[in-house]
Design a protein around this motif. Structure first.
Motif, short mmCIF file in Angstrom:
data_model
loop_
_atom_site.label_atom_id
_atom_site.label_comp_id
_atom_site.label_asym_id
_atom_site.label_seq_id
_atom_site.Cartn_x
_atom_site.Cartn_y
_atom_site.Cartn_z
N HIS A 168 0.83 -1.21 0.00
CA HIS A 168 0.00 0.00 0.00
C HIS A 168 0.86 1.26 0.00
CE1 HIS A 168 -3.71 -2.13 0.25
NE2 HIS A 168 -3.47 -2.65 1.45
N MET A 169 1.96 1.24 0.74
CA MET A 169 2.84 2.40 0.77
C MET A 169 3.48 2.65 -0.60
SD MET A 169 4.82 2.24 4.45
CE MET A 169 5.76 3.71 4.00
N ILE A 170 3.85 1.58 -1.27
CA ILE A 170 4.44 1.73 -2.61
C ILE A 170 3.44 2.35 -3.57
CG2 ILE A 170 5.34 0.47 -4.60
CD1 ILE A 170 6.61 -1.50 -2.64
N LEU A 171 2.18 1.92 -3.47
CA LEU A 171 1.14 2.48 -4.33
C LEU A 171 0.90 3.95 -4.01
CD1 LEU A 171 -1.43 -0.48 -4.35
CD2 LEU A 171 0.16 0.19 -6.16
N ASP A 172 0.95 4.30 -2.73
CA ASP A 172 0.79 5.71 -2.36
C ASP A 172 1.93 6.56 -2.91
OD1 ASP A 172 -1.52 5.19 -1.02
OD2 ASP A 172 -0.60 5.07 0.97
N MET A 173 3.15 6.04 -2.82
CA MET A 173 4.30 6.77 -3.37
C MET A 173 4.15 6.95 -4.87
SD MET A 173 7.67 5.36 -1.36
CE MET A 173 8.71 6.39 -2.39
N LYS A 225 -6.70 16.46 -1.70
CA LYS A 225 -6.79 16.02 -0.31
C LYS A 225 -6.34 14.57 -0.17
CE LYS A 225 -10.13 15.51 3.49
NZ LYS A 225 -11.53 15.74 3.93
N ASN A 226 -6.74 13.74 -1.12
CA ASN A 226 -6.35 12.32 -1.07
C ASN A 226 -4.85 12.15 -1.22
OD1 ASN A 226 -7.05 9.42 -1.10
ND2 ASN A 226 -6.29 9.52 -3.21
N LEU A 227 -4.23 12.94 -2.12
CA LEU A 227 -2.78 12.87 -2.31
C LEU A 227 -2.04 13.29 -1.04
CD1 LEU A 227 -2.40 14.32 -5.92
CD2 LEU A 227 -1.79 12.01 -5.20
N LEU A 286 0.86 12.02 4.07
CA LEU A 286 0.91 12.02 5.53
C LEU A 286 0.93 10.59 6.09
CD1 LEU A 286 -1.57 14.96 6.21
CD2 LEU A 286 0.85 14.89 6.87
N ASN A 287 0.23 9.70 5.43
CA ASN A 287 0.25 8.29 5.87
C ASN A 287 1.65 7.69 5.72
OD1 ASN A 287 -2.45 8.27 6.56
ND2 ASN A 287 -3.11 7.59 4.52
N LEU A 288 2.33 8.07 4.64
CA LEU A 288 3.70 7.60 4.46
C LEU A 288 4.61 8.12 5.57
CD1 LEU A 288 4.16 8.02 0.59
CD2 LEU A 288 4.16 5.87 1.85
N GLU A 289 4.46 9.40 5.89
CA GLU A 289 5.29 9.98 6.94
C GLU A 289 4.93 9.40 8.30
OE1 GLU A 289 7.88 11.38 6.45
OE2 GLU A 289 7.86 12.98 4.97
N GLN A 290 3.67 9.05 8.49
CA GLN A 290 3.28 8.43 9.76
C GLN A 290 3.96 7.08 9.95
OE1 GLN A 290 -1.03 8.30 10.06
NE2 GLN A 290 -1.00 9.81 11.70
N ARG A 324 0.66 13.50 13.97
CA ARG A 324 -0.80 13.40 13.94
C ARG A 324 -1.31 14.50 13.02
NH1 ARG A 324 1.25 13.08 18.85
NH2 ARG A 324 0.88 15.31 19.25
N TYR A 325 -2.42 14.25 12.38
CA TYR A 325 -2.98 15.28 11.50
C TYR A 325 -4.49 15.22 11.51
CZ TYR A 325 -3.68 11.63 7.92
OH TYR A 325 -4.08 10.51 7.23
N GLU A 326 -5.10 16.36 11.14
CA GLU A 326 -6.55 16.47 11.16
C GLU A 326 -7.00 17.37 10.01
OE1 GLU A 326 -10.15 18.15 14.07
OE2 GLU A 326 -8.05 18.17 14.74
N TRP A 327 -7.99 16.89 9.26
CA TRP A 327 -8.59 17.67 8.18
C TRP A 327 -9.85 18.35 8.69
CZ3 TRP A 327 -6.47 18.49 3.43
CH2 TRP A 327 -5.42 17.66 3.03
#
Length: 345
Positions: free
Chosen positions: A189-194, A215-217, A222-226, A234-237
């Motif tokens: 999943h991380m590779i696909l996000d990258m 927003k999705n990008l 942020l998920n990768l950095e997490q 932590r992050y919040e939209w």
């Protein structure tokens, strides 16, 4: 096709003769020209106000009539004749202004029951030629200057978009290497996000995307950095009021969020939260990224300033003075606010 796009783009750089701002400018310029002609009249002290009123009336009639015709002509050419060059349009516009000037000069002569004076007609035509020639020459030179500025800015934008910071790439690859042994599914999943982030970085900078995609990008980034920083990040939209279909430049928020991670959360020993706020107004939207700053950070990081400067240039190219980037720091937090006009897909 490229040539047609270039000529059409050139025509778009001409002033919009139908705008209220252009009308205001023409009226002011007409009054100034009337003042100059009044002062140039022999014995101007004796009949200054009479000359000023007559010149103002004649010049305003001529300029406003020409403005109305050019407003309709520009719209017609943009719709029906997109291949007309900027120079030909300017020559045609000057010809129309001269024709209007000649018509009003003859009308005034006949109204005064006088035979048209050749000197009167030639003088009016000469003044109209000089003023209109200077006017269109100015906008032609301005268009050439803006074209060079856009080219330089576009090159910087492409350079900014074509690369993700090396530290992000290296850190993500290291995270993937460590995670591959523990959780192969999450690694995939991380590779696909990258891949999605790098694909977005190669898009044309003048092609806008829906806010939902941006927003999705950013969430993928942020998920990768997490995965790398763990509970420190932590992050919040808070963007529920933003229409998902509003168009924004791709990777507009990502460099700001990356700065928030690199200069804010990562530099704080205890980590912190990144808040992305969004407010929708009648004609524009406002996006704000808030992140913590380390206690020893007394001034803004140079890399942060460079990224924000590049974003401002990018917004200038796409939206002109209708978009802006503002930032400040207070109470141990850094605030970056983007304002862009509304465009719906």
């Amino acid at each position: 096709m490229n040539a047609a796009k270039q000529t059409n783009s050139s025509l778009n750089q001409l002033p919009d003769f139908c705008q209220a701002a252009t009308l205001y400018l023409i009226v002011i310029a007409s009054v100034i020209l009337a003042l100059l002609l009044s002062f140039a009249t022999a014995n101007w002290q004796q009949q200054f106000w009479i000359h000023l009123s007559l010149y103002s009336l004649f010049i305003l009639w001529t300029s406003l009539t020409s403005l109305g015709i050019l407003c309709l002509l520009r719209r017609y050419i943009l719709l029906k004749l997109p291949n007309v060059s900027l120079q030909r349009f300017s020559a045609l516009a000057i010809g129309i202004i001269l024709l209007v000037t000649l018509s009003y000069s003859l009308l005034i002569s006949f109204y005064l029951s006088e035979e048209p004076s050749l000197w009167f007609l030639l003088r009016n035509l000469f003044i109209a030629l000089i003023v209109s020639g200077v006017f269109f020459r100015y906008f032609y030179l301005r268009e050439e200057s803006l074209r060079r500025i856009r080219s330089e800015a576009e090159a910087r934008i492409q350079a900014l978009q074509s690369r993700i910071r090396p530290h992000f790439l290296f850190n993500s690859l290291n995270t993937l290497a460590n995670l591959a042994i523990i959780d192969p599914v999450k690694t995939e999943h991380m590779i696909l996000d990258m891949a999605d982030i790098f694909r977005a970085s190669m898009q044309r900078s003048d092609v806008l995307i829906p806010f939902s995609e941006e927003k999705n990008l950013c969430s993928q980034y942020l998920n990768l950095e997490q995965q790398r920083l763990g509970d420190k990040l932590r992050y919040e939209w808070q963007t529920d009021t933003i229409d998902p279909n509003i168009l924004v430049p791709p990777l507009l928020l990502q460099p700001i969020i990356e700065n928030a991670v690199y200069h804010g959360v990562q530099a704080c020993p205890q980590g912190g939260s990144i808040i992305i706020k969004g407010v929708s107004y009648q004609k524009h939207i406002q996006l704000e990224v808030i992140n913590p700053l380390p206690e020893e950070s007394a001034k803004q990081h140079k890399g942060n300033s460079l990224a924000l400067s590049n974003i401002q240039q990018r917004l200038d190219v796409l939206f002109g003075n209708k978009a802006s980037v503002n930032y400040h720091q207070a109470n141990g937090r850094f605030y970056c606010t983007l304002t862009i006009p509304k465009r719906l897909s």
